[in-house]
Design a protein around this motif. Sequence first.
Motif, PDB file in Angstrom:
ATOM      1  N   VAL A   1      34.397  27.816  34.284  1.00 32.09           N
ATOM      2  CA  VAL A   1      35.257  28.959  34.540  1.00 32.09           C
ATOM      3  C   VAL A   1      34.506  29.944  35.421  1.00 32.09           C
ATOM      4  O   VAL A   1      33.427  30.424  35.053  1.00 32.09           O
ATOM      5  CB  VAL A   1      35.687  29.652  33.218  1.00 32.09           C
ATOM      6  CG1 VAL A   1      36.564  30.856  33.503  1.00 32.09           C
ATOM      7  CG2 VAL A   1      36.414  28.660  32.315  1.00 32.09           C
ATOM      8  N   ALA A   2      35.074  30.230  36.584  1.00 34.75           N
ATOM      9  CA  ALA A   2      34.472  31.182  37.514  1.00 34.75           C
ATOM     10  C   ALA A   2      34.822  32.603  37.104  1.00 34.75           C
ATOM     11  O   ALA A   2      35.776  32.839  36.351  1.00 34.75           O
ATOM     12  CB  ALA A   2      34.986  30.915  38.927  1.00 34.75           C
ATOM     13  N   ALA A   3      34.068  33.536  37.612  1.00 31.96           N
ATOM     14  CA  ALA A   3      34.352  34.953  37.362  1.00 31.96           C
ATOM     15  C   ALA A   3      35.700  35.313  37.976  1.00 31.96           C
ATOM     16  O   ALA A   3      36.148  34.683  38.934  1.00 31.96           O
ATOM     17  CB  ALA A   3      33.249  35.808  37.975  1.00 31.96           C
ATOM     18  N   PRO A   4      36.361  36.341  37.445  1.00 31.11           N
ATOM     19  CA  PRO A   4      37.633  36.766  38.019  1.00 31.11           C
ATOM     20  C   PRO A   4      37.446  37.204  39.474  1.00 31.11           C
ATOM     21  O   PRO A   4      36.385  37.718  39.848  1.00 31.11           O
ATOM     22  CB  PRO A   4      38.051  37.960  37.155  1.00 31.11           C
ATOM     23  CG  PRO A   4      37.203  37.905  35.932  1.00 31.11           C
ATOM     24  CD  PRO A   4      35.971  37.154  36.300  1.00 31.11           C
ATOM     25  N   THR A   5      38.487  37.011  40.276  1.00 35.87           N
ATOM     26  CA  THR A   5      38.404  37.390  41.691  1.00 35.87           C
ATOM     27  C   THR A   5      39.083  38.719  41.992  1.00 35.87           C
ATOM     28  O   THR A   5      38.811  39.318  43.025  1.00 35.87           O
ATOM     29  CB  THR A   5      39.031  36.302  42.583  1.00 35.87           C
ATOM     30  OG1 THR A   5      40.391  36.100  42.180  1.00 35.87           O
ATOM     31  CG2 THR A   5      38.255  34.997  42.464  1.00 35.87           C
ATOM     32  N   ALA A   6      39.970  39.186  41.117  1.00 33.74           N
ATOM     33  CA  ALA A   6      40.662  40.464  41.358  1.00 33.74           C
ATOM     34  C   ALA A   6      39.645  41.604  41.366  1.00 33.74           C
ATOM     35  O   ALA A   6      38.755  41.662  40.514  1.00 33.74           O
ATOM     36  CB  ALA A   6      41.711  40.716  40.288  1.00 33.74           C
ATOM     37  N   GLU A   7      39.788  42.481  42.331  1.00 30.53           N
ATOM     38  CA  GLU A   7      38.917  43.653  42.407  1.00 30.53           C
ATOM     39  C   GLU A   7      39.455  44.738  41.489  1.00 30.53           C
ATOM     40  O   GLU A   7      40.642  45.082  41.567  1.00 30.53           O
ATOM     41  CB  GLU A   7      38.853  44.183  43.840  1.00 30.53           C
ATOM     42  CG  GLU A   7      38.070  43.295  44.783  1.00 30.53           C
ATOM     43  CD  GLU A   7      36.598  43.192  44.425  1.00 30.53           C
ATOM     44  OE1 GLU A   7      35.994  44.202  44.004  1.00 30.53           O
ATOM     45  OE2 GLU A   7      36.044  42.085  44.581  1.00 30.53           O
ATOM     46  N   PRO A   8      38.616  45.303  40.624  1.00 32.80           N
ATOM     47  CA  PRO A   8      39.066  46.422  39.797  1.00 32.80           C
ATOM     48  C   PRO A   8      39.480  47.583  40.696  1.00 32.80           C
ATOM     49  O   PRO A   8      38.996  47.697  41.822  1.00 32.80           O
ATOM     50  CB  PRO A   8      37.838  46.785  38.970  1.00 32.80           C
ATOM     51  CG  PRO A   8      36.902  45.641  39.087  1.00 32.80           C
ATOM     52  CD  PRO A   8      37.219  44.957  40.369  1.00 32.80           C
ATOM     53  N   ASN A   9      40.345  48.429  40.202  1.00 28.36           N
ATOM     54  CA  ASN A   9      40.773  49.572  41.013  1.00 28.36           C
ATOM     55  C   ASN A   9      39.895  50.793  40.755  1.00 28.36           C
ATOM     56  O   ASN A   9      40.335  51.919  40.882  1.00 28.36           O
ATOM     57  CB  ASN A   9      42.250  49.895  40.782  1.00 28.36           C
ATOM     58  CG  ASN A   9      42.536  50.316  39.369  1.00 28.36           C
ATOM     59  OD1 ASN A   9      41.679  50.219  38.501  1.00 28.36           O
ATOM     60  ND2 ASN A   9      43.740  50.779  39.128  1.00 28.36           N
ATOM     61  N   GLY A  10      38.692  50.559  40.396  1.00 28.99           N
ATOM     62  CA  GLY A  10      37.682  51.595  40.170  1.00 28.99           C
ATOM     63  C   GLY A  10      36.329  50.917  40.212  1.00 28.99           C
ATOM     64  O   GLY A  10      36.203  49.821  40.770  1.00 28.99           O
ATOM     65  N   PRO A  11      35.308  51.513  39.626  1.00 32.39           N
ATOM     66  CA  PRO A  11      33.983  50.879  39.607  1.00 32.39           C
ATOM     67  C   PRO A  11      34.045  49.496  38.957  1.00 32.39           C
ATOM     68  O   PRO A  11      34.779  49.269  38.004  1.00 32.39           O
ATOM     69  CB  PRO A  11      33.144  51.837  38.765  1.00 32.39           C
ATOM     70  CG  PRO A  11      33.857  53.143  38.834  1.00 32.39           C
ATOM     71  CD  PRO A  11      35.314  52.806  38.960  1.00 32.39           C
ATOM     72  N   ALA A  12      33.273  48.552  39.504  1.00 29.37           N
ATOM     73  CA  ALA A  12      33.299  47.177  39.007  1.00 29.37           C
ATOM     74  C   ALA A  12      32.421  46.976  37.778  1.00 29.37           C
ATOM     75  O   ALA A  12      32.667  46.083  36.984  1.00 29.37           O
ATOM     76  CB  ALA A  12      32.867  46.215  40.110  1.00 29.37           C
ATOM     77  N   TYR A  13      31.368  47.765  37.610  1.00 31.38           N
ATOM     78  CA  TYR A  13      30.439  47.609  36.485  1.00 31.38           C
ATOM     79  C   TYR A  13      29.945  46.172  36.374  1.00 31.38           C
ATOM     80  O   TYR A  13      29.825  45.631  35.285  1.00 31.38           O
ATOM     81  CB  TYR A  13      31.083  48.060  35.168  1.00 31.38           C
ATOM     82  CG  TYR A  13      31.501  49.496  35.167  1.00 31.38           C
ATOM     83  CD1 TYR A  13      30.570  50.522  35.130  1.00 31.38           C
ATOM     84  CD2 TYR A  13      32.850  49.843  35.238  1.00 31.38           C
ATOM     85  CE1 TYR A  13      30.960  51.850  35.149  1.00 31.38           C
ATOM     86  CE2 TYR A  13      33.246  51.168  35.252  1.00 31.38           C
ATOM     87  CZ  TYR A  13      32.296  52.163  35.206  1.00 31.38           C
ATOM     88  OH  TYR A  13      32.681  53.471  35.227  1.00 31.38           O
ATOM     89  N   LYS A  14      29.661  45.547  37.507  1.00 40.57           N
ATOM     90  CA  LYS A  14      29.202  44.164  37.513  1.00 40.57           C
ATOM     91  C   LYS A  14      27.896  44.047  36.726  1.00 40.57           C
ATOM     92  O   LYS A  14      26.977  44.827  36.906  1.00 40.57           O
ATOM     93  CB  LYS A  14      29.003  43.702  38.955  1.00 40.57           C
ATOM     94  CG  LYS A  14      28.704  42.228  39.073  1.00 40.57           C
ATOM     95  CD  LYS A  14      28.792  41.777  40.513  1.00 40.57           C
ATOM     96  CE  LYS A  14      28.360  40.370  40.708  1.00 40.57           C
ATOM     97  NZ  LYS A  14      29.177  39.371  40.140  1.00 40.57           N
ATOM     98  N   ASP A  15      27.864  43.068  35.843  1.00 38.41           N
ATOM     99  CA  ASP A  15      26.699  42.768  34.993  1.00 38.41           C
ATOM    100  C   ASP A  15      26.336  43.915  34.051  1.00 38.41           C
ATOM    101  O   ASP A  15      25.214  43.982  33.561  1.00 38.41           O
ATOM    102  CB  ASP A  15      25.484  42.377  35.847  1.00 38.41           C
ATOM    103  CG  ASP A  15      25.753  41.125  36.673  1.00 38.41           C
ATOM    104  OD1 ASP A  15      26.437  40.221  36.157  1.00 38.41           O
ATOM    105  OD2 ASP A  15      25.289  41.066  37.823  1.00 38.41           O
TER     106      ASP A  15
END
Length: 192
Positions: free
Chosen positions: A159-173
């Motif tokens: 399962v890959a990470a979601p591709t939709a961009e959040p509409n605010g900060p991504a908070y990746k990791d």
Amino acid sequence: MRRAKRVLPPVAVVLVLALGAPLAGCGSERGDGVSAGKEERVDMQEAAEQSDAMLDAVLKGIDPDVQWAHGPTTTRACGVTRRRAVMTVVSPERRQTFLDRAENFWRKNGYRIKAVNKDERFPAVYAVTRSGFGVSVSFRGKGQAFLEADSPCVKESKVAAPTAEPNGPAYKDVYPLPRPNVRSDFWSGDQD
């Protein structure tokens, strides 16, 4: 008086195991009493993409918009869960309105509402799609809203990470995600 034990012949045992095991496994039921059927041919990545589409749609159906970030994706023996965390502050007075908008969106789109929790601190709405996906919106600690979509049992795959961009900060990791920190005149209760 002693009862005699009934012993199944070896052929019957094989048939029970062959036919019964899939029925007892993860997702053999959609959660609403109907076999998942078609979804069993879908793999975890496809189920994750469907879950993403459902979460994106309900978030677009909530007006006015709220900012959100991806929550963690989890997999289990035969299913996948996608999550979104609402980063907009939703005041206690507006939480039921938020839940009502999600519930109305799901009803209009043919989802079956399974349960509504009217708890003052931690209200929630739980629904299921015709294809067996479970979806929910719930308020948890400090009043943060979370959306989840759980797939029915599907074929195992990566399962890959979601591709939709959040509409605010991504908070990746970043986990756990921060508490809601975006103010909205409407959702924060600053406007009627």
